[in-house]
Design an enzyme around this catalytic site. Structure first.
Site, PDB file in Angstrom:
ATOM      1  CG  ASN A   8      -1.771   1.203   1.369  1.00  0.00           C
ATOM      2  OD1 ASN A   8      -1.858   1.997   0.428  1.00  0.00           O
ATOM      3  ND2 ASN A   8      -2.409   1.368   2.518  1.00  0.00           N
ATOM      4  CD1 TRP A   9       3.780   1.139  -2.776  1.00  0.00           C
ATOM      5  CD2 TRP A   9       3.802   2.302  -4.702  1.00  0.00           C
ATOM      6  NE1 TRP A   9       4.632   0.508  -3.642  1.00  0.00           N
ATOM      7  CE2 TRP A   9       4.664   1.190  -4.830  1.00  0.00           C
ATOM      8  CE3 TRP A   9       3.657   3.163  -5.784  1.00  0.00           C
ATOM      9  CZ2 TRP A   9       5.373   0.928  -6.010  1.00  0.00           C
ATOM     10  CZ3 TRP A   9       4.359   2.912  -6.956  1.00  0.00           C
ATOM     11  CH2 TRP A   9       5.208   1.811  -7.065  1.00  0.00           C
ATOM     12  CE  LYS A  10      -0.337   3.391   4.620  1.00  0.00           C
ATOM     13  NZ  LYS A  10      -0.313   3.519   6.050  1.00  0.00           N
ATOM     14  CG  HIS A  88      -6.089   2.040   4.936  1.00  0.00           C
ATOM     15  ND1 HIS A  88      -5.688   3.040   5.796  1.00  0.00           N
ATOM     16  CD2 HIS A  88      -5.054   1.159   4.857  1.00  0.00           C
ATOM     17  CE1 HIS A  88      -4.455   2.764   6.209  1.00  0.00           C
ATOM     18  NE2 HIS A  88      -4.053   1.633   5.660  1.00  0.00           N
ATOM     19  CD  GLU A  90      -3.211   5.724   6.443  1.00  0.00           C
ATOM     20  OE1 GLU A  90      -3.162   5.751   5.197  1.00  0.00           O
ATOM     21  OE2 GLU A  90      -2.307   5.233   7.139  1.00  0.00           O
ATOM     22  CD  GLU A 162      -3.647  -2.380   7.301  1.00  0.00           C
ATOM     23  OE1 GLU A 162      -2.502  -2.545   6.938  1.00  0.00           O
ATOM     24  OE2 GLU A 162      -4.335  -1.403   6.961  1.00  0.00           O
ATOM     25  N   GLY A 168       1.967   2.484  10.840  1.00  0.00           N
ATOM     26  CA  GLY A 168       2.932   3.580  10.713  1.00  0.00           C
ATOM     27  C   GLY A 168       3.574   4.015  12.024  1.00  0.00           C
ATOM     28  CB  SER A 208       4.716  -1.366  12.284  1.00  0.00           C
ATOM     29  OG  SER A 208       4.241  -0.054  12.525  1.00  0.00           O
ATOM     30  N   GLY A 229       2.749  -1.089   4.334  1.00  0.00           N
ATOM     31  CA  GLY A 229       2.695   0.334   3.990  1.00  0.00           C
ATOM     32  C   GLY A 229       4.091   0.893   3.808  1.00  0.00           C
ATOM     33  N   GLY A 230       4.582   1.583   4.832  1.00  0.00           N
ATOM     34  CA  GLY A 230       5.879   2.271   4.773  1.00  0.00           C
ATOM     35  C   GLY A 230       7.007   1.444   4.163  1.00  0.00           C
TER      36      GLY A 230
END
Ligand code: PGA
Length: 245
Positions: A8-10, A88, A90, A162, A168, A208, A229-230
């Site tokens: 997930n590059w966001k 998600h 976010e 999640e 994150g 994470s 993600g990150g």
């Protein structure tokens, strides 16, 4: 069953050039026959990236028309997009997405043969107040309301657990706690549908994840894959995650 690793590059990276560079590096290095990889970049990069399965990060439930800023299922289908992240945390937090809206998005994706990656998870406050079971049950029953057993069996709907406090933050959920959550989610799905469907459903852990903790989840977390993600923004790190499986 192959392990599913979703990136997930966001809202990253900032330019098409960087997106192509990252994608090409992953494509080159990410060879592992035990895994299926799906990359979910921002919408604008979807038409530019070729050679690995792609997913979108959102979808709108209406067919077409005057909905400024939204992207519909037909547009994703036209680009041969196979997956879409729905719900998600976010989007729930910053855009006020409700379980009801998430439900409409899931139904639309299923209707168009796009596999939803349906995200659920409790916040830190909910976790501390021991409300995790209640929250997950509500997110699942409302998110999948009116979705038939048949529709689920005929799709590759994936549930991604999640915990919001793990996203994150560098504070990944322990493998034991993940395993407990997976059993809980399977129980909820089993009560809604049946045991067989619950056992067959792909379930991911996200929050994470990095190359140091990735293998543990697959070994002992009761998961069928990971949502990253990150760590998916660094090609070498993401490749190391894939190789760790
Ligand atoms: P993270 O994000 O790996 O950066 O914690 C996961 C996600 O939000 O899907």
């Amino acid at each position: 069953m192959k392990t599913l690793i979703v990136a997930n590059w966001k809202m990253n990276p900032q330019t098409a050039k960087e997106a192509k560079k990252l994608f090409d590096a992953v494509k080159k290095g990410a060879k592992n026959k035990n895994t299926d990889i799906v990359i979910c970049p921002p919408f604008v990069y979807l038409p530019l990236l070729k050679g690995l399965p792609l997913g979108a990060q959102n979808i709108f439930w209406e067919e077409k028309g005057a909905f400024t800023g939204e992207i519909c299922a037909a547009q994703l289908k036209d680009l041969k997009i196979k997956y879409v992240i729905i719900g998600h945390s976010e989007r729930r937090k910053y855009f006020g997405e409700t379980n009801e809206q998430i439900n409409k998005k899931i139904k639309k994706a299923l209707d168009r043969d796009i596999n939803p990656i349906f995200c659920i998870g409790e916040t830190l406050e909910e976790n501390r107040a021991e409300k995790k079971s209640e929250v997950l049950e509500r997110q699942i029953t409302e998110g999948l309301h009116g979705v038939s057993k048949f529709e689920i069996q005929n799709s590759k709907l994936v549930i991604a657990y999640e915990p919001v406090w793990a996203i994150g933050t560098g504070q990944n959920c322990s493998v034991d706690e993940t395993l407990k959550s997976m059993l809980l989610i399977r129980k909820i799905i089993s009560n809604m549908y049946n045991r067989e469907l619950a056992d067959d459903m792909k379930m991911l852990y996200g929050g994470s994840v990095n190359s140091k903790n990735s293998a543990e989840y697959i070994k002992g977390g009761g998961v069928s894959g990971l949502l990253v993600g990150g760590a998916s923004l660094d090609a070498q790190e993401f490749i190391s995650i894939i190789k760790s499986i």
